[in-house]
Design a protein around this motif. Structure first.
Motif, PDB file in Angstrom:
ATOM      1  N   MET A  82       0.861  -1.179   0.000  1.00  0.00           N
ATOM      2  CA  MET A  82       0.000   0.000   0.000  1.00  0.00           C
ATOM      3  C   MET A  82       0.895   1.226   0.000  1.00  0.00           C
ATOM      4  O   MET A  82       1.823   1.328   0.807  1.00  0.00           O
ATOM      5  N   VAL A  83       0.618   2.143  -0.937  1.00  0.00           N
ATOM      6  CA  VAL A  83       1.489   3.302  -1.141  1.00  0.00           C
ATOM      7  C   VAL A  83       1.011   4.512  -0.364  1.00  0.00           C
ATOM      8  O   VAL A  83      -0.136   4.591   0.077  1.00  0.00           O
ATOM      9  N   SER A  84       1.925   5.445  -0.204  1.00  0.00           N
ATOM     10  CA  SER A  84       1.657   6.737   0.405  1.00  0.00           C
ATOM     11  C   SER A  84       2.641   7.730  -0.186  1.00  0.00           C
ATOM     12  O   SER A  84       3.797   7.356  -0.460  1.00  0.00           O
ATOM     13  N   PRO A  85       2.228   8.985  -0.384  1.00  0.00           N
ATOM     14  CA  PRO A  85       3.196   9.989  -0.837  1.00  0.00           C
ATOM     15  C   PRO A  85       4.357  10.160   0.142  1.00  0.00           C
ATOM     16  O   PRO A  85       5.422  10.629  -0.229  1.00  0.00           O
ATOM     17  N   ILE A  86       4.154   9.758   1.394  1.00  0.00           N
ATOM     18  CA  ILE A  86       5.223   9.814   2.403  1.00  0.00           C
ATOM     19  C   ILE A  86       5.887   8.438   2.429  1.00  0.00           C
ATOM     20  O   ILE A  86       5.261   7.451   2.831  1.00  0.00           O
TER      21      ILE A  86
END
Length: 181
Positions: A82-86
């Motif tokens: 699962m991705v996040s900009p952080i």
């Protein structure tokens, strides 16, 4: 036994744990070789609240079990990233179970045959026309000439953790951070 550090990830639903163990195909048996860990991947089956697996009657794994039958058996599945900009908030979706206890050789021929049949039913369901016979368990030898042993682990302690996949955050090939800002 240490508590799970991230309690919010702990799964206490025994039915979900049992279903997970019945469906997952590979478990990892952790043994001790002196001060060095030894972990081996295995096919297994969960039956009557115990883990069963089989293997040759000789070899390093068997020697280690005989010298110290205490073990940890771990089963896990990775469900995606699962991705996040952080970057530090990028995470993995998973389910994992750790079982702790003492390994025993199954000496009862009925129990050993039932465990081997359950393993066949799990890994090749419907493939064979007939059930496994006790004679096969008694007489079978591997290509190296070794007799097969069936082992049982009745867990004295178990832990389970899960981090469910959030489909909106699931990474896929071509997904870029610019799409999430």
């Amino acid at each position: 036994m240490n508590k799970i550090r991230q309690e919010k990830l702990e799964c206490k639903d025994d039915k979900r744990i049992e279903q997970f163990l019945s469906e997952t195909r590979t478990g990892y048996l952790g043994l001790t070789d002196g001060e060095v860990p030894y972990v081996v991947p295995l096919n297994f089956v969960m039956m009557k609240e115990a883990v069963y697996f089989h293997g040759a009657a000789h070899g390093r794994k068997i020697d280690l079990i005989h010298s110290n039958p205490n073990c940890c058996f771990t089963v896990s599945e990775d469900y995606g990233t699962m991705v996040s900009p952080i970057p530090a908030k990028t995470d993995t979706a998973y389910f994992s179970v750790m079982l702790f206890g003492v390994l025993e050789v199954v000496t009862d021929l009925n129990e050993a045959t039932a465990a081997m049949q359950a393993i066949l039913d799990k890994y090749v369901p419907g493939y064979y026309h007939n059930s496994l016979s006790q004679a096969h368990i008694e007489k079978y030898r591997s290509s190296l000439g070794s007799h097969t042993l069936v082992y049982r682990l009745v867990p004295s302690v178990h832990t389970a953790k899960e981090n469910p996949l959030n489909p909106q955050l699931a990474f896929y090939s071509g997904r870029k951070v610019d799409m999430d800002i």
